[in-house]
Design a protein around this motif. Structure first.
Motif, short mmCIF file in Angstrom:
data_model
loop_
_atom_site.label_atom_id
_atom_site.label_comp_id
_atom_site.label_asym_id
_atom_site.label_seq_id
_atom_site.Cartn_x
_atom_site.Cartn_y
_atom_site.Cartn_z
N GLY A 1 9.06 33.23 25.47
CA GLY A 1 8.21 32.51 26.41
C GLY A 1 7.69 31.19 25.89
N ARG B 1 15.53 32.11 28.35
CA ARG B 1 15.47 32.85 29.60
C ARG B 1 15.16 31.88 30.74
NH1 ARG B 1 9.69 35.75 28.40
NH2 ARG B 1 8.42 34.15 29.37
N ARG C 1 15.33 37.27 35.76
CA ARG C 1 15.45 36.53 34.51
C ARG C 1 16.91 36.55 34.08
NH1 ARG C 1 10.07 38.19 31.11
NH2 ARG C 1 8.72 36.72 32.20
N THR D 1 23.73 40.01 33.85
CA THR D 1 22.63 40.20 34.79
C THR D 1 23.16 41.05 35.95
OG1 THR D 1 21.78 38.02 34.19
CG2 THR D 1 20.84 39.06 36.15
N TYR E 1 19.26 35.51 30.89
CA TYR E 1 19.21 35.19 29.46
C TYR E 1 20.52 34.58 29.00
CZ TYR E 1 14.96 37.99 29.17
OH TYR E 1 13.69 38.47 29.35
N GLU F 1 13.21 33.06 24.61
CA GLU F 1 13.14 34.49 24.93
C GLU F 1 11.71 35.01 24.85
OE1 GLU F 1 15.66 38.48 23.82
OE2 GLU F 1 15.35 37.00 22.23
N PRO G 1 0.92 32.21 35.19
CA PRO G 1 2.25 32.39 35.76
C PRO G 1 2.26 32.24 37.28
CG PRO G 1 1.81 34.09 34.14
CD PRO G 1 0.53 33.32 34.35
N PRO H 1 11.44 33.00 40.31
CA PRO H 1 10.72 33.76 41.32
C PRO H 1 11.14 33.30 42.72
CG PRO H 1 9.32 32.02 40.53
CD PRO H 1 10.62 31.91 39.77
N ALA I 1 10.88 27.88 39.11
CA ALA I 1 11.92 28.28 38.16
C ALA I 1 11.74 27.52 36.85
CB ALA I 1 13.30 27.99 38.75
N TYR J 1 11.31 38.46 41.21
CA TYR J 1 11.86 37.41 40.36
C TYR J 1 12.98 38.00 39.54
CZ TYR J 1 9.39 39.32 36.31
OH TYR J 1 8.93 40.13 35.31
N ASN K 1 13.70 31.94 34.28
CA ASN K 1 12.88 32.80 35.12
C ASN K 1 12.86 32.20 36.54
OD1 ASN K 1 10.92 35.13 35.04
ND2 ASN K 1 9.64 33.56 35.98
#
Length: 148
Positions: A28, A41, A102, A71, A104, A26, A15, A45, A21, A100, A43
């Motif tokens: 992974g 999702r 996430r 969110t 969804y 969901e 990771p 950072p 990004a 970071y 993600n």
């Protein structure tokens, strides 16, 4: 005896090495099934010493967004096409350095197998934009899901 810790260490560092990004399922995963509804999702950072303030996600052709998870701390706007399908999503809020977020959402996958490329644009508080859209595969890779 010492071979087992190395794969574990590499898995833990992955990771960090792929800290741009990304869109994944969901759970992974980087793959999903043709035509099914999936929870994804995004993600994001923050990779600079300043905050991320906006994330724009361009929805790939054939993907139909059906709903979003709330969110906290972010506002969300969408752009739609003439058919009413969501083509872009923008979240505005703050992701501090070394943090970071996430995001969804649920979507129906395309009806044909193949790669699905997500273009992501990450704006920082100084106005600079990180392009995660494949414009430079080495420095700005697009996030890709394989639909099988």
């Amino acid at each position: 005896m010492f071979n087992r810790p190395l794969p574990l260490l590499l898995a833990l560092l992955l990771p960090v090495a792929a800290a741009h990004a990304t869109v994944r399922t969901e759970t992974g995963a980087g793959e999903s099934k043709v035509g099914v509804s999936e929870t994804y999702r995004l993600n994001v950072p923050t990779e600079k010493e300043i905050s991320t303030t906006e994330i724009r996600l361009v929805i790939p052709a054939g993907v139909t967004i059906t709903r979003f998870q709330v969110t906290p701390g972010f506002t969300r706007t969408v752009k739609t096409n003439a058919a009413g399908l969501i083509t872009e999503v923008t979240w505005r809020g703050r992701i501090a350095p070394q943090e970071y977020a996430r995001f969804y959402f649920q979507a129906r996958n395309p009806d044909a197998a193949g790669p699905v490329s997500w273009k992501i644009y990450q704006t920082y508080s100084d106005g600079s934009v990180a392009l995660w859209d494949g414009s430079d595969p080495e420095k700005a890779p697009a996030s890709t899901i394989t639909v099988q």
